[in-house]
Design an enzyme around this catalytic site. Sequence first.
Site: not given
Length: 363
Positions: A103, A174, A198
């Site tokens: 990511w 993030d 999530k």
Amino acid sequence: MANRALNFNAGPAALPLEVLQQAQEQFVDYHSAGMSIMEMSHRSAAFEQVNNETQALLRKLYGIPDSYYVLFLQGGASTQFSMVPMNLLQAGKPAAYVMTGSWASKALKEAKLIGETTIAASSESDKYNRIPDLSSIVVPENASYLHITSNETIEGTQFADYPNVPDNVPLVADMSSDILSRAVDINKFGLIYAGAQKNLGPSGVTIVIVRKDLVSDSLKHVPTMLRYDTHAATDSLYNTPPSFSVYMVNLTLKWIESKGGVEALEQYNRDKTKLIYDAIDLSGGFYRGFAQEGSRSAMNITFRLQTEELEKQFAKESEQQGFVGLKGHRSVGGLRASTYNAVPHENCKTLAEFMQDFQRRNG
């Protein structure tokens, strides 16, 4: 409920059963309005109340000061990979990125399209199985910001602590896969973003927590929808929001509050992931954790077996036993159990017992 899957999906992921049941009760008729929240105008008093309450709950649970905006946006964290540099990257001031895995790499790739970037630290030489030492992170004094990925879902690594940055350099994170899973000092950050799917609700809404002084109304070259000031000025109601997703985040935040808040969940998460890490560590090498011990994630537990054949057998047998989502990401392979806030302790216990039994039969 007996027929609920043992859900260890990496995202979209498990939601609290109580939240799903409450949404089910209100699905057709929201508070006697004669319609679902999905059918309501986002300009209605009912939805405005949900929007405001969700923001207030998030502020309360996460300790977000008044000097920050809380925004509910769309496009997932992947759109934030572009929005962050579009709004914060200044000419002649590189954006610094800590490279921790899949990511972080995607975030850097997008920033390179916008302007100058630099890598502040990287663990690529170790196949991203660790978070770089904080002391190894080199942030240029003139950096526009330092970007980190607090938890790498695919590799199963997580920052145990956050890097210090020069006073004039905002820290951007993030937090898609570990937001609200542990207490965080918001004041350390200039901007935090996270896809909700999530730990906070279903996919569709992205949370952005941004310090007010970083939101500029002079970015006339940036498209309207991609400017933070557009959404800050309109309470995230500039255009039609993902109203059902925001409502689901509202219910999930109330569930977190009912569990004792973020600190209580942090301990709960530690206790349940310890069961699975113990099954790995006490297996005498039958299971091998992918992440180095000091960098292990409390959200995504990645591990390998001796052979790929054995891993396939593990995945197949686990599915037969009602487990879902235990195959590792295709880019890393192996196995992965994602143990987000809503994954129950008993599911982790059942997985640890299955792992021990699988070892007895195949070790």
